[in-house]
Write a protein that holds these residues in place. Structure first.
Motif, mmCIF file in Angstrom:
data_model
loop_
_atom_site.group_PDB
_atom_site.id
_atom_site.type_symbol
_atom_site.label_atom_id
_atom_site.label_comp_id
_atom_site.label_asym_id
_atom_site.label_seq_id
_atom_site.Cartn_x
_atom_site.Cartn_y
_atom_site.Cartn_z
ATOM 1 N N SER A 141 -82.783 -57.388 -4.409
ATOM 2 C CA SER A 141 -82.335 -56.767 -3.111
ATOM 3 C C SER A 141 -82.965 -57.644 -1.924
ATOM 4 O O SER A 141 -82.577 -57.664 -0.542
ATOM 5 N N SER A 201 -74.815 -66.268 4.924
ATOM 6 C CA SER A 201 -76.122 -65.860 4.887
ATOM 7 C C SER A 201 -76.889 -66.688 6.148
ATOM 8 O O SER A 201 -76.386 -67.742 6.528
ATOM 9 N N ASN A 238 -86.791 -52.122 -4.447
ATOM 10 C CA ASN A 238 -85.902 -51.914 -3.110
ATOM 11 C C ASN A 238 -86.343 -52.598 -1.857
ATOM 12 O O ASN A 238 -86.764 -51.780 -0.760
ATOM 13 N N SER A 275 -84.883 -54.197 0.014
ATOM 14 C CA SER A 275 -83.859 -54.262 0.940
ATOM 15 C C SER A 275 -83.892 -53.045 2.227
ATOM 16 O O SER A 275 -83.373 -52.977 3.207
ATOM 17 N N SER A 276 -84.811 -52.059 1.789
ATOM 18 C CA SER A 276 -85.323 -51.043 2.863
ATOM 19 C C SER A 276 -85.991 -51.681 4.203
ATOM 20 O O SER A 276 -85.909 -51.316 5.101
ATOM 21 N N SER A 300 -84.972 -53.523 6.403
ATOM 22 C CA SER A 300 -83.730 -53.925 7.008
ATOM 23 C C SER A 300 -83.645 -55.003 8.097
ATOM 24 O O SER A 300 -82.662 -55.709 8.205
ATOM 25 N N MET A 359 -80.399 -59.655 -0.295
ATOM 26 C CA MET A 359 -79.477 -58.660 0.558
ATOM 27 C C MET A 359 -79.809 -58.212 1.724
ATOM 28 O O MET A 359 -79.044 -57.478 2.492
ATOM 29 N N ILE A 360 -80.935 -58.818 2.227
ATOM 30 C CA ILE A 360 -81.318 -58.456 3.741
ATOM 31 C C ILE A 360 -80.763 -59.483 4.507
ATOM 32 O O ILE A 360 -80.836 -60.430 4.627
#
Length: 861
Positions: A246, A276, A222, A224-225, A227, A249-250
Motif C-alpha cells: 500500500s 508514478s 493500510n 495508503s490511508s 493519501s 499505492m500512495i
C-alpha cells in the motif's frame, strides 16, 4: 442654497473624510502603541527565565522602552497588535522551559521556534496553553523525558518539529487528534515503540520524517490511508518484516526512504499502471533478498535510487533495468551480493548521473571508457579493479573518489592532483607505493581529505597538498623520524600515522596544529622521548599514542583539552603519578593508561574522581598502590545508567562509510583479548585495574555501576570480603577477582547474574560453599582454585552439612544488599546534575563537528 445633489455630495465627502481620519488615527495609534503592554511584560519575563553564557542573541535587542513588535524574532498582527510569531532559534537560551513560563501567556501565538537552544529538561504539559499554535519547532534543544500527551490539544497545529532531542518512550497517541497536521519531523529524537498508528488518522499529512530513532516492528498494511503523503522517511530504525504494498499505492508520494532498517523480503512494488511521481527511493542497508524487481524500471521519474546491500543470494542482476531511468542522478548498488560482472560502459547512457556507488561489485572497465562528466561522487571500493581507472581523468566535477580495497599497483597518476574540485580521495588497501607529479602540482592541489592507508608506501615520505585537513597513512612501511613535511599542513584536523616503523621523538613542529588538530593517532610505532607539552592543542578530541616507547610524564597541557573524549597511552614507558587533573575534562569517555610505569595512589582526599561520561577505564599493569574509599565510584554516571552519551564513533562524511576515522581500543573480556572499533564504544563499559598493588576493601559503590560489562580487579592486594553489591551489576559479562587476598564467602546473590559468562575467584582466601546458579555452576574448577576453604561444585571437595548454614547466609546477604542499595542511591543522586551538564557539552561538540563537514560539503557543491 445648495441643490439636493450638491448636499448629497457634501455628505458623502464628509463621511469619507471622517472615515479616512479615523483610519489614519487608528493606524497612527497602532503604529505608536502596536505592542500590547501585558505581552511585552510576558516577553521580558520569558527572556529573564534563562541565563546567557555569551551574547543574548536575538533577545539582546529587547528593551522595555521600545515597541516589542519591532524586536528581533517577534512578529505581531498589524490589526490587533497581538504577538503571533516568536522565532528565537539559536539565541543562546540556557535553562529549562518552565511549566509556569510567562511564554504561555502569549495566547495568540501562531508560530513558536525555540530550536538550537539549550532547554535541557522536559516539554511541559502547559505547552497546550498555546492553543492557536500552527507551527512548533523545538529542534535540537537537549530536551528529554516523554513527549506530553497534551500536545494533542494543539488542534490548529500544521507543522511540528521535535528533532534531535533525547526523549524516551513512544510518541503519544494523542498526536492522532492533530487533524490539521501536514508536516511531522522527529529525526534523532530517541523515540521507540511500534510505528505510531495514530498517524494514520491524520489524512492531511504530507511529510513524515522519523529517521534515526528506535522504532521497531512492521509497518501497518493500510499505509495508503495517508493519501496526501509526499515525503516519508524512516531510515535508521529497526523496522522489520515486508514493506506493505500500500505504501507504493500512495499517488502523491515523491520521496520514500526506508534505508538502514531490518526489512526483509523479496520486495513487491505492485502493478504501476499510471505514471508514478516517485523521485527518491532509498531501500539500502536492509535485509531484502531475491531478485531485484523488474517493475523498478517503470519508476521513470526516479532521480535517486539506493539498493545497496541487497542480497541476490549470488544470483544474477539484470542491470539493464536501470537504463530506463533516464533521470537518475544518484545510483547506489553497492554490496548486492551478486556474481554478475558489470560492464561499467552500460551506465554511460545515464547522462545525468552525478552520484554512483558500485562498491563490492565486480566491474569490467574498458581503458577507452568515457562516462558522462557530471559525476561528483564516485565509489568503486572492492570492485576487483587492477588499474587506476583512466575515465576518471575527464571527470572535472568530481568531488569524492573512493577506489579503496582493490588490486591497483604502482603510483598515483599526476592527473589526479589536477582535477579542480576533487577534495576527498581514498586509495587505501591497494598496492600503491608513490605519487607521480611535481612539487607544485601536488602541494597546490585542492585536496582536503586523503587516505593512503594499507598500501606499500615507504621512505622517502611523499609530498602532500598543503590544504589537507584529514590525512591517514597508517599500515604502510614508513620508517625513521616523522617527516617534517607533515608540519606544513597548517589546516590539519585529523592525522593518523599508526602501524608504521616511525622512530625518534614527536616533532616539536606539531605545535603548528594546536589550533586545528582534533585527532592524533601515532599508535604502534617506535616513537620515543618525552611528549612535548607544546604539541597539545585545546581542540584535541582523540589522542592515541599506544605501543610506542614514550617516556616521562603525561603532558599536563591536556588539561586545556575540554573536548577530549578519547585518551589511550597504553604500552609505553610513561613514569608519572595518577593524573587526577583528568577529572576536569568534562567529555572524557575512554581512558587507557595500561602497561606503563604509572605509580602512587589513585585516590586523593582533595581530588575525588568524578567521571560523568567515562565508559572505559583501564589502568592495568602499572604500579598503583593505596586504598580505595567506599564511595570511589559514586560519580561515574555513564556506567551507572544508560544516559545516552554522545558516541565516540566518527561522523560519516557525506553519508558514506569508507572515509572516516575509526578509534579502537583493546580490552580483556571473558578471559580473551579483544579490540573494540567504532560502534563498540557505545556498548562496552569496562573497568580494569588489574596488575597493580591496590589494597584494602573493594569499594561497595561498585554496585552503582549497573551498566558495567567487564570488571577486572585481579592481581592486586585487595582484602576483606567480596561486596554483595556486585549483584546489582545485572549487565556484567566478565568478572575477575583472582590473585588477591579476599576472604569470606562468595556472595550467593552472584548466582543470579544471568549474563555473567566468565568469572574468576582463584588464588584468594575464600571459604564456604560455592553459590548455586547456572552461570556459576558452568565455570571451570580453575575459576575457584587455590581457595583452601571453598567447597561444592565444580570443585571436588563437597560441603557436607553446610546447606542450612548456606541458606541462612544467603538470606543475610540479601538483607545486607538491600541496606547497601538504600545507602548508595542517595550518593548516586548527587551526581545527576553533572551528567546533565556533560550531555549538553557533548551535544554542542557533536553539532560543531558535524557542521565542520557540512560546511566543506556546501562549499564545493
Amino acid at each position: 442654497m445648495p441643490s439636493f445633489s450638491e448636499r448629497t455630495m457634501m455628505i458623502w465627502s464628509l463621511c469619507l473624510i471622517i472615515s479616512l481620519s479615523n483610519r489614519i488615527l487608528v493606524i497612527a495609534s497602532s503604529s505608536r502603541h502596536l505592542c500590547r503592554p501585558y505581552q511585552k511584560d510576558a516577553l521580558l519575563e520569558f527572556k529573564n527565565e534563562f541565563h546567557y553564557n555569551v551574547m543574548a542573541g536575538k533577545t539582546e535587542s529587547w528593551r522595555n522602552n521600545t515597541d516589542c513588535c519591532s524586536w528581533k524574532g517577534i512578529s505581531c498582527d498589524p490589526k490587533t497588535g497581538n504577538v503571533v510569531e516568536l522565532d528565537l532559534q539559536d539565541s543562546f537560551l540556557n535553562g529549562p522551559l518552565r511549566s509556569n513560563s510567562s511564554l504561555f501567556r502569549l495566547q495568540h501565538l501562531h508560530t513558536l521556534d525555540l530550536g538550537l537552544n539549550n532547554l535541557t529538561g522536559i516539554i511541559p504539559a502547559s505547552i497546550s496553553n498555546l492553543k492557536y499554535l500552527r507551527n512548533l519547532t523545538l529542534y535540537s534543544c537537549n530536551l528529554f523525558g516523554k513527549i506530553p500527551s497534551s500536545l494533542g490539544n494543539l488542534s490548529y497545529l500544521t507543522d511540528l518539529d521535535l528533532s534531535v532531542n533525547d526523549f524516551n518512550g513512544e510518541l503519544p497517541g494523542s498526536v492522532g487528534y492533530l487533524n490539521r497536521l501536514t508536516e511531522l519531523r522527529l529525526v534523532s529524537a530517541n523515540l521507540s515503540g511500534k510505528f505510531p498508528l495514530a498517524l494514520l488518522n491524520l489524512s492531511e499529512l504530507t511529510w513524515i520524517d522519523l529517521r534515526s530513532n528506535k522504532f521497531e516492528g512492521m509497518l501497518p498494511s493500510n499505509m495508503s490511508s495517508l493519501s496526501k503523503l509526499i515525503y516519508f522517511e524512516i531510515s535508521g530504525n529497526s523496522f522489520s518484516g515486508s514493506v506493505p504494498l500500500s505504501l507504493f499505492m500512495i499517488p502523491t508520494l515523491v520521496d520514500l526512504d526506508l534505508g538502514r532498517n531490518d526489512f526483509t523480503g523479496p520486495l513487491e512494488i505492485g502493478d504501476i499502471s499510471s505514471p508514478s511521481k516517485l523521485r527518491v527511493l532509498y531501500l539500502g542497508e536492509n535485509n531484502f533478498n531475491g531478485p531485484v524487481p523488474r517493475s523498478l524500471s517503470k519508476l521513470v521519474s526516479l532521480v535517486s535510487l539506493d539498493l545497496s546491500f541487497w542480497n541476490t543470494r549470488r544470483g544474477k542482476v539484470d542491470f539493464t533495468i536501470f537504463l530506463h531511468l533516464k533521470s537518475l542522478r544518484l545510483l547506489h548498488l553497492s554490496n548486492m551480493n551478486t556474481k554478475t560482472m558489470v560492464d561499467l560502459s552500460l551506465l554511460s547512457h545515464l547522462m545525468s548521473l552525478g552520484d554512483l556507488d558500485l562498491s563490492g561489485i565486480n566491474l569490467k572497465i574498458n581503458p577507452t571508457l568515457n562516462l558522462p562528466s557530471p559525476i561528483k561522487f564516485l565509489a568503486l571500493s572492492s570492485c576487483s579493479i587492477v588499474e587506476f581507472p583512466k575515465f576518471i581523468q575527464s571527470q572535472t566535477r568530481l568531488i569524492y573518489l573512493d577506489i579503496s580495497a582493490n588490486q591497483i599497483e604502482g603510483q598515483v597518476p599526476e592527473w589526479l592532483w589536477k582535477l579542480p574540485v576533487l577534495w576527498y580521495v581514498n586509495i587505501s588497501q591497494n598496492s600503491f607505493y608513490g605519487f607521480e607529479g611535481s612539487e607544485d602540482v601536488i602541494q597546490n592541489s585542492a585536496k582536503i581529505m586523503l587516505d593512503i592507508s594499507s598500501n606499500t608506501f615507504q621512505n622517502p615520505f611523499p609530498l602532500l597538498p598543503v590544504s589537507l585537513m584529514y590525512f591517514s597513512c597508517s599500515d604502510n612501511r614508513f620508517s625513521g623520524e616523522i617527516s617534517r613535511e607533515i608540519c606544513k599542513l597548517v589546516y590539519l584536523d585529523t592525522l593518523v600515522l599508526s602501524n608504521n616503523n616511525f622512530n625518534g621523538s614527536i616533532p616539536r613542529c606539531f605545535e603548528n596544529f594546536n589550533t586545528t588538530l582534533s585527532v592524533l593517532n601515532l599508535r604502534n610505532n617506535s616513537i620515543s622521548g618525552v611528549f612535548p607539552e607544546e604539541s597539545i592543542g585545546a581542540y584535541l578530541q582523540s589522542l592515541e599514542v599506544g605501543h610506542n616507547k614514550i617516556s616521562g610524564g603525561l603532558p599536563k597541557s591536556l588539561i586545556n583539552c575540554t573536548r577530549l573524549e578519547f585518551l589511550n597511552v597504553e604500552d609505553n614507558m610513561f613514569n608519572d603519578k595518577f593524573p587526577f587533573w583528568l577529572r576536569l575534562l568534562p567529555n572524557l569517555q575512554i581512558l587507557v593508561l595500561r602497561s606503563n610505569q604509572f605509580h602512587g595512589k589513585i585516590f586523593s582526599f582533595g581530588a575525588s574522581l568524578i567521571f560523568p561520561k567515562l565508559r572505559i577505564f583501564d589502568i592495568s599493569r602499572n604500579l598503583f598502590t593505596g586504598v580505595l574509599p567506599s564511595d570511589y565510584f559514586a560519580g561515574w554516571s555513564a556506567m551507572s545508567s544508560d544516559v545516552g552519551i554522545v558516541d565516540s564513533t566518527p561522523v560519516r562524511i557525506l553519508g558514506r562509510g569508507s572515509g572516516f576515522y575509526h578509534r579502537s581500543v583493546a580490552l580483556t573480556n571473558k578471559g580473551l583479548n579483544m579490540e573494540l572499533v567504532g560502534s563498540g564504544f557505545k556498548i562496552y563499559k569496562s573497568i580494569d585495574v588489574s596488575g597493580n598493588r591496590i589494597e584494602g576493601d573493594i569499594p561497595i559503590s561498585i554496585g552503582l555501576l549497573k551498566e558495567l560489562i567487564v570488571l577486572n580487579m585481579s592481581n592486586n592486594v585487595f582484602t576483606g570480603g567480596i561486596p554483595p553489591s556486585l549483584a546489582s551489576l545485572t549487565n556484567l559479562q566478565s568478572l575477575d577477582l583472582s590473585q588477591n587476598r579476599l576472604s569470606g564467602e562468595i556472595p550467593p546473590e552472584l548466582g543470579k547474574l544471568t549474563f555473567l559468562a566468565r568469572m574468576n575467584f582463584s588464588y584468594n582466601m575464600l571459604e564456604g560453599p560455592i553459590p548455586q546458579g547456572t552461570q556459576i555452576q558452568s565455570q571451570n574448577s580453575s575459576s575457584f582454585a587455590e581457595n583452601p576453604g571453598l567447597c561444592g561444585f565444580p570443585l571436588e571437595e563437597t560441603c557436607g552439612g553446610k546447606e542450612e548454614e548456606a541458606t541462612k547466609q544467603e538470606e543475610d546477604g540479601e538483607k545486607e544488599e538491600k541496606d547497601q542499595v538504600i545507602s548508595w542511591i542517595s550518593a548516586a543522586i548527587g551526581y545527576l546534575p553533572g551528567v546533565l551538564g556533560g550531555l549538553t557539552i557533548g551535544h554542542i561538540l557533536y553539532s560543531y563537528k558535524y557542521g565542520w563537514f557540512m560546511r566543506i560539503f556546501h562549499y564545493f557543491t
